[in-house]
Design a protein around this motif. Structure first.
Motif, short mmCIF file in Angstrom:
data_model
loop_
_atom_site.label_atom_id
_atom_site.label_comp_id
_atom_site.label_asym_id
_atom_site.label_seq_id
_atom_site.Cartn_x
_atom_site.Cartn_y
_atom_site.Cartn_z
N UNK A 1 -17.41 9.00 -4.09
CA UNK A 1 -16.76 8.54 -2.86
C UNK A 1 -17.78 7.75 -2.04
N UNK A 2 -17.49 6.47 -1.84
CA UNK A 2 -18.38 5.62 -1.06
C UNK A 2 -17.61 5.08 0.14
N UNK A 3 -18.10 5.40 1.33
CA UNK A 3 -17.48 4.88 2.56
C UNK A 3 -18.27 3.65 3.00
N UNK A 4 -17.59 2.53 3.02
CA UNK A 4 -18.27 1.27 3.34
C UNK A 4 -18.56 1.15 4.83
N UNK B 1 -8.11 2.96 2.98
CA UNK B 1 -8.43 2.43 4.31
C UNK B 1 -9.07 3.52 5.15
N UNK B 2 -10.15 3.17 5.81
CA UNK B 2 -10.72 4.08 6.80
C UNK B 2 -9.89 4.01 8.08
N UNK B 3 -9.76 5.13 8.80
CA UNK B 3 -9.08 5.07 10.10
C UNK B 3 -9.74 4.01 10.98
N UNK C 1 0.84 -1.19 0.00
CA UNK C 1 0.00 0.00 0.00
C UNK C 1 0.88 1.24 0.00
N UNK C 2 0.26 2.38 -0.31
CA UNK C 2 0.94 3.67 -0.25
C UNK C 2 0.07 4.59 0.59
N UNK C 3 0.54 4.93 1.80
CA UNK C 3 -0.33 5.64 2.73
C UNK C 3 -1.58 4.82 2.96
N UNK C 4 -2.78 5.44 2.92
CA UNK C 4 -4.01 4.67 3.11
C UNK C 4 -4.52 4.02 1.82
N UNK C 5 -3.83 4.23 0.68
CA UNK C 5 -4.24 3.63 -0.59
C UNK C 5 -3.85 2.15 -0.57
N UNK D 1 -16.39 -3.69 3.42
CA UNK D 1 -16.30 -3.19 4.79
C UNK D 1 -14.94 -2.53 4.97
N UNK D 2 -14.86 -1.56 5.90
CA UNK D 2 -13.59 -1.03 6.36
C UNK D 2 -12.83 -0.13 5.43
N UNK D 3 -13.43 0.25 4.31
CA UNK D 3 -12.69 1.03 3.31
C UNK D 3 -13.60 2.07 2.67
#
Length: 267
Positions: free
Chosen positions: A75-78, A107-109, A13-17, A43-45
């Motif tokens: 932008x969709x937050x799961x 990645x979500x925090x 990964x690169x940062x949260x990507x 989920x979680x992303x």
């Protein structure tokens, strides 16, 4: 055709990507379902869709029905769980319009991994093009070149589209974030990079476009600490959460689109 840059053996990964796909360019047979992605869960992303050409139709379990066209952001937050489908619109098939673009997962925090799912659409007009000598820059997420995107995300990240004229150069600003560039089209003489390749930046970088110019994406953000687990369409911090998500999806104990009977089973 999909070019998958992340995750890779050399770089997870690169940062949260955590997931980066370059889709197309491709045209699809009229009257067919080629290119359609049946409903599937996350989920979680957060997913971010950005098109260079064509269009796609997004549908999700929040009731969203949104067409996306070039220059806009979906932008969709799961969060704790969402399902969606992405299909090629009828007019795009009939007119044989090429569909091409980027789809990424962020990645979500950890504290938001189980939050309520959400969806936001940002029209292309909200992303102004910044002109610098020999280059166009459009900041899609976060902040770069003193531009701040209208897109809100809960962790520090950066996502930008840059287009260099043939043989022009650009010095990329210093950043404390972990960054990478992905060359979608054209070529770079410095550093030497061909279309379809990604370079993770380890130092300051001045890029020099080839004779055909360069169209690239810059992406990254603050590094994310392990453990980070990715399995199928799910991101989590424990194997137990991944297993639960898979079981819930296959058993029907997970949100599903009620007006679309087609779904992809978890492998």
């Amino acid at each position: 055709m999909i070019k998958r840059l992340l995750p890779a053996k050399a770089q997870r990964r690169v940062g949260p990507f955590i997931f980066v796909d370059h889709m197309g360019p491709a045209t699809f047979v009229a009257g067919s379902t080629e290119g359609d992605v049946r409903q599937h869960p996350h989920i979680g992303l957060a997913t971010v869709t950005y098109l260079f050409s064509g269009a796609m139709q997004h549908s999700d379990t929040l009731g969203t029905r949104q067409r996306i066209e070039p220059g806009a952001i979906n932008l969709m937050r799961a969060g704790r769980g969402i399902a969606h489908s992405e299909r090629i619109p009828v007019d795009i098939r009939q007119e044989q319009v090429q569909v091409e673009g980027m789809q990424i997962w962020l990645m979500l925090p950890e504290e938001q991994a189980e939050s309520e799912p959400s969806f936001q659409h940002y029209p292309a007009a909200l992303f102004p093009v910044m002109q610098v000598p020999g280059c166009e820059i459009k900041v899609l997420l976060g902040e770069y070149f003193s531009q701040t995107s209208v897109v809100s995300f809960p962790s520090r990240c950066c996502y930008a589209e840059l287009k260099l004229d043939p043989c022009s150069n650009l010095t990329l600003p210093k950043s404390e974030q972990q960054l990478a560039i992905y060359l979608a089209k054209g070529s770079l003489k410095q550093p030497q990079l061909n279309a379809g390749q990604m370079l993770v930046m380890t130092d300051d970088l001045t890029v020099l476009a080839g004779d055909d110019g360069a169209h690239f994406m810059l992406l990254g953000g603050d590094a994310v600490a392990d453990p980070v687990l990715l399995n199928w369409n799910f991101v989590a911090r424990t194997p137990e959460r991944l297993a639960q998500a898979k079981a819930d999806w296959n058993s029907g104990n997970f949100p599903r689109l009620t007006d679309d009977p087609e779904w992809i089973p978890a492998p």
